[in-house]
Design a protein around this motif. Structure first.
Motif, PDB file in Angstrom:
ATOM      1  N   GLY A 177     -22.185 -11.566 -16.893  1.00 37.77           N
ATOM      2  CA  GLY A 177     -22.005 -10.116 -16.746  1.00 37.77           C
ATOM      3  C   GLY A 177     -20.595  -9.740 -17.123  1.00 37.77           C
ATOM      4  O   GLY A 177     -19.676 -10.551 -17.046  1.00 37.77           O
ATOM      5  N   SER A 178     -20.431  -8.495 -17.548  1.00 35.23           N
ATOM      6  CA  SER A 178     -19.114  -8.072 -18.020  1.00 35.23           C
ATOM      7  C   SER A 178     -18.066  -8.096 -16.937  1.00 35.23           C
ATOM      8  O   SER A 178     -16.876  -8.206 -17.204  1.00 35.23           O
ATOM      9  N   ARG A 179     -18.477  -7.965 -15.660  1.00 35.81           N
ATOM     10  CA  ARG A 179     -17.508  -7.990 -14.578  1.00 35.81           C
ATOM     11  C   ARG A 179     -17.500  -9.324 -13.841  1.00 35.81           C
ATOM     12  O   ARG A 179     -16.812  -9.497 -12.851  1.00 35.81           O
ATOM     13  N   ALA A 180     -18.298 -10.271 -14.323  1.00 38.33           N
ATOM     14  CA  ALA A 180     -18.319 -11.577 -13.674  1.00 38.33           C
ATOM     15  C   ALA A 180     -17.243 -12.468 -14.271  1.00 38.33           C
ATOM     16  O   ALA A 180     -16.781 -12.257 -15.389  1.00 38.33           O
ATOM     17  N   LEU A 181     -16.833 -13.477 -13.493  1.00 37.12           N
ATOM     18  CA  LEU A 181     -15.866 -14.415 -14.003  1.00 37.12           C
ATOM     19  C   LEU A 181     -16.489 -15.209 -15.140  1.00 37.12           C
ATOM     20  O   LEU A 181     -17.611 -15.677 -15.059  1.00 37.12           O
ATOM     21  N   VAL A 182     -15.714 -15.349 -16.212  1.00 37.01           N
ATOM     22  CA  VAL A 182     -16.203 -16.016 -17.396  1.00 37.01           C
ATOM     23  C   VAL A 182     -16.246 -17.520 -17.166  1.00 37.01           C
ATOM     24  O   VAL A 182     -15.395 -18.092 -16.501  1.00 37.01           O
ATOM     25  N   GLY A 183     -17.252 -18.179 -17.706  1.00 39.04           N
ATOM     26  CA  GLY A 183     -17.360 -19.618 -17.595  1.00 39.04           C
ATOM     27  C   GLY A 183     -16.852 -20.313 -18.842  1.00 39.04           C
ATOM     28  O   GLY A 183     -16.214 -19.707 -19.701  1.00 39.04           O
ATOM     29  N   GLY A 184     -17.160 -21.610 -18.945  1.00 35.15           N
ATOM     30  CA  GLY A 184     -16.669 -22.404 -20.069  1.00 35.15           C
ATOM     31  C   GLY A 184     -17.770 -22.932 -20.946  1.00 35.15           C
ATOM     32  O   GLY A 184     -17.649 -24.020 -21.518  1.00 35.15           O
ATOM     33  N   HIS A 207     -14.821 -21.220 -13.543  1.00 32.03           N
ATOM     34  CA  HIS A 207     -14.901 -19.929 -14.218  1.00 32.03           C
ATOM     35  C   HIS A 207     -13.503 -19.342 -14.373  1.00 32.03           C
ATOM     36  O   HIS A 207     -12.543 -19.868 -13.842  1.00 32.03           O
ATOM     37  N   GLY A 208     -13.432 -18.257 -15.104  1.00 29.71           N
ATOM     38  CA  GLY A 208     -12.175 -17.560 -15.266  1.00 29.71           C
ATOM     39  C   GLY A 208     -11.494 -17.889 -16.581  1.00 29.71           C
ATOM     40  O   GLY A 208     -11.951 -18.728 -17.366  1.00 29.71           O
ATOM     41  N   PRO A 209     -10.366 -17.232 -16.860  1.00 32.59           N
ATOM     42  CA  PRO A 209      -9.651 -17.438 -18.124  1.00 32.59           C
ATOM     43  C   PRO A 209      -9.264 -18.896 -18.359  1.00 32.59           C
ATOM     44  O   PRO A 209      -9.278 -19.372 -19.488  1.00 32.59           O
ATOM     45  N   GLU A 210      -8.926 -19.633 -17.289  1.00 31.49           N
ATOM     46  CA  GLU A 210      -8.535 -21.029 -17.453  1.00 31.49           C
ATOM     47  C   GLU A 210      -9.678 -21.864 -18.017  1.00 31.49           C
ATOM     48  O   GLU A 210      -9.473 -22.737 -18.865  1.00 31.49           O
ATOM     49  N   VAL A 213      -9.982 -21.134 -21.689  1.00 31.11           N
ATOM     50  CA  VAL A 213      -8.922 -21.789 -22.458  1.00 31.11           C
ATOM     51  C   VAL A 213      -9.239 -23.273 -22.627  1.00 31.11           C
ATOM     52  O   VAL A 213      -9.111 -23.835 -23.722  1.00 31.11           O
ATOM     53  N   ASP A 214      -9.653 -23.941 -21.535  1.00 29.02           N
ATOM     54  CA  ASP A 214      -9.994 -25.362 -21.637  1.00 29.02           C
ATOM     55  C   ASP A 214     -11.180 -25.576 -22.572  1.00 29.02           C
ATOM     56  O   ASP A 214     -11.240 -26.575 -23.305  1.00 29.02           O
ATOM     57  N   MET A 215     -12.131 -24.652 -22.538  1.00 34.37           N
ATOM     58  CA  MET A 215     -13.262 -24.733 -23.455  1.00 34.37           C
ATOM     59  C   MET A 215     -12.779 -24.730 -24.899  1.00 34.37           C
ATOM     60  O   MET A 215     -13.268 -25.499 -25.743  1.00 34.37           O
ATOM     61  N   ASP A 240     -13.142 -37.772 -23.700  1.00 31.00           N
ATOM     62  CA  ASP A 240     -12.867 -38.116 -22.305  1.00 31.00           C
ATOM     63  C   ASP A 240     -11.422 -38.583 -22.146  1.00 31.00           C
ATOM     64  O   ASP A 240     -10.716 -38.162 -21.220  1.00 31.00           O
ATOM     65  N   ALA A 241     -10.973 -39.446 -23.041  1.00 28.48           N
ATOM     66  CA  ALA A 241      -9.605 -39.959 -22.956  1.00 28.48           C
ATOM     67  C   ALA A 241      -8.584 -38.845 -23.154  1.00 28.48           C
ATOM     68  O   ALA A 241      -7.561 -38.786 -22.462  1.00 28.48           O
ATOM     69  N   SER A 242      -8.864 -37.947 -24.085  1.00 28.72           N
ATOM     70  CA  SER A 242      -7.948 -36.829 -24.326  1.00 28.72           C
ATOM     71  C   SER A 242      -7.844 -35.925 -23.107  1.00 28.72           C
ATOM     72  O   SER A 242      -6.749 -35.505 -22.713  1.00 28.72           O
ATOM     73  N   ALA A 243      -8.993 -35.629 -22.484  1.00 36.87           N
ATOM     74  CA  ALA A 243      -8.988 -34.745 -21.312  1.00 36.87           C
ATOM     75  C   ALA A 243      -8.335 -35.419 -20.114  1.00 36.87           C
ATOM     76  O   ALA A 243      -7.600 -34.780 -19.351  1.00 36.87           O
ATOM     77  N   ALA A 244      -8.587 -36.730 -19.936  1.00 32.54           N
ATOM     78  CA  ALA A 244      -8.014 -37.443 -18.798  1.00 32.54           C
ATOM     79  C   ALA A 244      -6.497 -37.539 -18.899  1.00 32.54           C
ATOM     80  O   ALA A 244      -5.808 -37.644 -17.876  1.00 32.54           O
ATOM     81  N   ALA A 245      -5.963 -37.494 -20.118  1.00 27.84           N
ATOM     82  CA  ALA A 245      -4.516 -37.576 -20.309  1.00 27.84           C
ATOM     83  C   ALA A 245      -3.803 -36.285 -19.938  1.00 27.84           C
ATOM     84  O   ALA A 245      -2.577 -36.269 -19.812  1.00 27.84           O
ATOM     85  N   GLU A 246      -4.548 -35.196 -19.779  1.00 29.86           N
ATOM     86  CA  GLU A 246      -3.971 -33.901 -19.412  1.00 29.86           C
ATOM     87  C   GLU A 246      -4.253 -33.627 -17.944  1.00 29.86           C
ATOM     88  O   GLU A 246      -5.403 -33.524 -17.532  1.00 29.86           O
ATOM     89  N   ASP A 247      -3.188 -33.503 -17.152  1.00 29.57           N
ATOM     90  CA  ASP A 247      -3.351 -33.335 -15.703  1.00 29.57           C
ATOM     91  C   ASP A 247      -4.119 -32.077 -15.338  1.00 29.57           C
ATOM     92  O   ASP A 247      -4.853 -32.059 -14.342  1.00 29.57           O
ATOM     93  N   ASN A 248      -3.956 -31.015 -16.116  1.00 26.18           N
ATOM     94  CA  ASN A 248      -4.544 -29.728 -15.750  1.00 26.18           C
ATOM     95  C   ASN A 248      -5.861 -29.439 -16.446  1.00 26.18           C
ATOM     96  O   ASN A 248      -6.424 -28.357 -16.265  1.00 26.18           O
ATOM     97  N   ARG A 249      -6.350 -30.374 -17.263  1.00 24.52           N
ATOM     98  CA  ARG A 249      -7.594 -30.134 -17.994  1.00 24.52           C
ATOM     99  C   ARG A 249      -8.792 -30.223 -17.038  1.00 24.52           C
ATOM    100  O   ARG A 249      -8.933 -31.192 -16.304  1.00 24.52           O
ATOM    101  N   ARG A 250      -9.637 -29.214 -17.067  1.00 28.71           N
ATOM    102  CA  ARG A 250     -10.818 -29.224 -16.208  1.00 28.71           C
ATOM    103  C   ARG A 250     -11.885 -30.161 -16.767  1.00 28.71           C
ATOM    104  O   ARG A 250     -12.060 -30.243 -17.979  1.00 28.71           O
ATOM    105  N   PRO A 251     -12.621 -30.853 -15.891  1.00 31.52           N
ATOM    106  CA  PRO A 251     -13.727 -31.689 -16.371  1.00 31.52           C
ATOM    107  C   PRO A 251     -14.786 -30.822 -17.057  1.00 31.52           C
ATOM    108  O   PRO A 251     -14.872 -29.616 -16.821  1.00 31.52           O
ATOM    109  N   ALA A 252     -15.595 -31.456 -17.868  1.00 32.54           N
ATOM    110  CA  ALA A 252     -16.642 -30.730 -18.589  1.00 32.54           C
ATOM    111  C   ALA A 252     -17.817 -31.658 -18.846  1.00 32.54           C
ATOM    112  O   ALA A 252     -17.645 -32.872 -18.988  1.00 32.54           O
TER     113      ALA A 252
END
Length: 387
Positions: A177-184, A207-210, A213-215, A240-252
Motif C-alpha cells: 500500500g502507498s502508506r505501508a512500509l516498503v519491503g525488500g 521493511h522501510g527505506p533501509e 536500499v539493501d535490496m 552470502d559472503a558479500s552480505a555477511a562481510a557487511e555488518d549492517n546488511r539485512r539478511p535476505a
C-alpha cells in the motif's frame, strides 16, 4: 477536561488529556479530527481545521470539524489572531504551523456561543494545536520517506534485465500500500553465455527505506557475480559472503534459476526461499523440490543446485512470500492453494501471472508481492521463418 480558569493543575490535566487523545494515528486527516474532537470535549461549541493546501496528500480546505460548525462562519473583524485571542462572536483562529520557518499548514477555528475564551482556555487551544502540528509534521516526514523508498523499489523492479530472445517472461510487483512500509521484494533476469538466462527473485527481511536500499545492493552484487557465469549455488555463495562481510546488511532470501533452452533444463538453487511452481496447461501446478540453504547474509553457506527438465509447455513461476502467506494459516496450506491453480490451454506467460495473482487475491495480500514467470519461446521451423 479543558480548564475553565482553575489554574496550573487544571491546565496540566488538559495537557495530559490532549497528549493522550491527539496523535494516535499516523494519518494526517485522522490527527486533525482528533484535535477537533478533543476541543469539543472541552471549552468549544465547535472546532474546525482549515488547511491551506500543498500537503503531501493534497489536503486543503476544511478537513476536520466537530460541533455546531455554523458558529464558525467568518464574521466581520474575526481575522486570524496569531496569539489565539478571542475574536468577535467568541471565535478564535489559531495558526497551524510546522517546525520549518514559514511552514504554515492552515488554521484552527474554535467557537463558543455565550462567553469569551479565558486565558487558560486560549493557552489550551494553542497547546493542542501545536501538539497536532507536531504529529502531522512527523506523519508528513514519514510519508515522504515511504514515497521515496516506494519509488526507488518500483524503479528497480519495474524493468528487469532483458532475457535472451529464446525465453518469454512476465513479472508483477504489488506493494502492500502507498502508506505501508516498503519491503525488500525484487526480481531480476540476467543474460548469460550460450543462450542461457538467469532468473532471480529475492526478499530482504524487514521493511522501510533501509530494506529497499539493501535490496538494491543485493541486486547490484548479483549482476556482478552473474557476469562470471557461475552455477546458481555458487552465485548464492558469493552473495552470502558479500552480505555477511557487511555488518549492517539485512539478511535476505533468494531463489535463482539458470535456464538453458538448448538443453531443455533449468538449474535451481535456493537461499531460504519458497519453492518455485511449474504450470502446464490443463493440469494443476507443481511445487518443485529444490534444496534450500540458509538465507543470504548468515555466512554459513551450504547451497546446492538441482537441474530439472524445462519443456516448452511449462511455465516456471518464482514469487515472494507475500503471494501465498496469510496470517494464521500454515504455509503448507498456502502453498497448496498455489499448486491447485490450473492454467487453460493457450494462455500466455502474462496470463499465467494474471491468473496466479487473481487466484491468490494478491492485491489484498498482507505483504509486498513480487512475481516472475518464464517460458521457453518456440522458434518457427526454418521454412516458416523463410516465408
Amino acid at each position: 477536561m479543558v480548564p475553565d480558569g482553575d489554574g496550573t493543575e487544571a491546565r496540566l490535566r488538559a495537557a495530559d488529556e490532549a497528549v493522550e487523545r491527539i496523535g494516535t494515528s499516523s494519518d494526517e486527516r485522522a490527527i486533525w479530527r482528533e484535535l477537533t474532537a478533543y476541543l469539543l470535549r472541552g471549552p468549544c461549541d465547535a472546532a474546525a481545521v482549515e488547511l491551506a493546501g500543498g500537503g503531501p496528500d493534497g489536503l486543503s480546505g476544511r478537513v476536520a470539524a466537530a460541533g455546531d460548525t455554523a458558529a464558525l462562519l467568518d464574521r466581520p473583524g474575526a481575522g486570524d489572531l496569531p496569539d489565539g485571542r478571542a475574536a468577535s462572536g467568541h471565535v478564535v483562529a489559531v495558526p497551524l504551523t510546522g517546525h520549518g520557518a514559514g511552514e504554515v499548514y492552515g488554521r484552527l477555528l474554535a467557537a463558543r456561543a455565550h462567553t469569551p475564551f479565558s486565558a487558560d482556555e486560549a493557552a489550551t487551544l494553542r497547546f493542542a494545536a501545536r501538539l497536532a502540528c507536531g504529529h502531522v509534521g512527523h506523519a508528513r516526514r514519514l510519508a515522504a520517506a515511504e514515497r521515496i523508498a516506494l519509488d526507488l523499489q518500483r524503479a528497480l523492479v519495474a524493468e528487469p534485465g532483458r532475457p535472451h530472445p529464446n525465453l518469454e517472461i512476465a513479472s508483477r510487483y504489488l506493494p502492500l500500500g502507498s502508506r505501508a512500509l516498503v519491503g525488500g521484494d525484487w526480481f531480476e533476469t540476467v543474460r548469460l553465455h550460450f543462450g542461457r538466462t538467469l532468473l532471480v527473485v529475492g526478499d530482504v527481511m524487514g521493511h522501510g527505506p533501509e530494506a529497499a536500499v539493501d535490496m538494491n545492493v543485493y541486486r547490484s552484487v548479483l549482476r556482478d557475480v552473474a557476469s562470471t557465469d557461475l552455477a546458481p549455488h555458487r552465485v548464492l555463495r558469493r552473495l552470502d559472503a558479500s552480505a555477511a562481510a557487511e555488518d549492517n546488511r539485512r539478511p535476505a532470501t533468494c531463489l535463482i534459476v539458470r535456464v538453458d533452452p538448448a538443453r531443455g533444463t533449468a538449474a535451481y538453487a535456493s537461499a531460504g526461499h519458497l519453492p518455485p511452481a511449474v504450470f502446464t496447461a490443463d493440469r494443476p501446478g507443481e511445487l518443485l523440490d529444490v534444496p534450500v540453504g540458509p538465507p543470504l547474509g548468515t555466512g554459513v553457506g551450504g547451497y546446492e543446485a538441482v537441474a530439472l527438465p524445462f519443456t516448452a509447455d511449462q511455465t516456471v513461476l518464482l514469487y515472494t512470500d507475500g503471494l501465498v502467506e496469510r496470517r494464521g494459516e500454515d504455509i503448507d496450506t498456502s502453498l497448496a492453494r498455489l499448486a491447485a491453480l490450473r492454467m487453460t490451454a493457450g494462455c500466455g506467460v502474462a496470463d499465467v501471472v494474471d491468473a496466479v495473482c487473481a487466484g491468490l487475491d494478491a492485491r489484498h495480500a498482507e505483504d509486498d508481492v513480487a512475481v516472475l514467470a518464464a517460458r521457453l519461446r518456440l522458434r518457427p521451423p526454418p521454412e516458416e521463418a523463410a516465408g
